[in-house]
Scaffold this motif. Structure first.
Motif: not given
Length: 149
Positions: A25-26, A29, A122, A125, A129
């Motif tokens: 996931h990361v 990004q 979630d 994230d 962020t």
């Protein structure tokens, strides 16, 4: 994303699948993932994995870290013993955001037996962020850092 976009991930045996999902996931990004394992399901000791990840942040090799164990508590306690580490265990997005905004946390701990994959992503994230708000919070972080002396 921080200037140094290297993020360390580590866990004990209880959290390997979730750690690997977070790593994917990361990485998607744009983070450079440093996954220090473990990779096999044999029982292992969370303190050594929390410490190893924390030392990569304390040295400046990585700017942030995500660590996992069954509850997230034990590995977080071990990481916080390393000077310069501010790690919080989170099972919700609000806490993950706040540990960055108010506490300038440089590590996030998650309990693989506490949250499912969707919520964990979630939480990650929210942590990644959020930005440290400084101001009155900087004074408090400095007070926490002074306790290490």
């Amino acid at each position: 994303m921080a200037a140094n976009n290297r993020i360390v991930l580590s866990s004990d045996h209880a959290a390997i699948p979730l750690r690997q999902a977070i790593a994917t996931h990361v990485a998607a990004q744009g983070w450079a993932v440093v996954d220090i394992g473990p990779t096999t399901p044999e029982s292992t000791h969370y303190p050594k994995h929390g410490e190893a990840a924390a030392r990569l942040i304390a040295s400046g090799d990585c700017c942030l870290g995500i660590i996992l164990c069954g509850t997230g508590q034990g590995i977080m306690m071990a990481a916080n013993k390393v000077k310069g580490i501010r790690c919080g265990v989170c099972a919700d997005t609000f806490s993950a955001r706040m540990i960055r905004q108010h506490n300038d946390a440089n590590m996030l701990s998650i309990g693989a037996r506490v949250v499912g994959e969707g919520l964990a992503l979630d939480i990650v994230d929210a942590f990644l962020t959020a930005k440290f708000e400084r101001g009155r919070h900087a004074t408090r972080v400095e007070m926490v850092e002074a306790l290490e002396e």
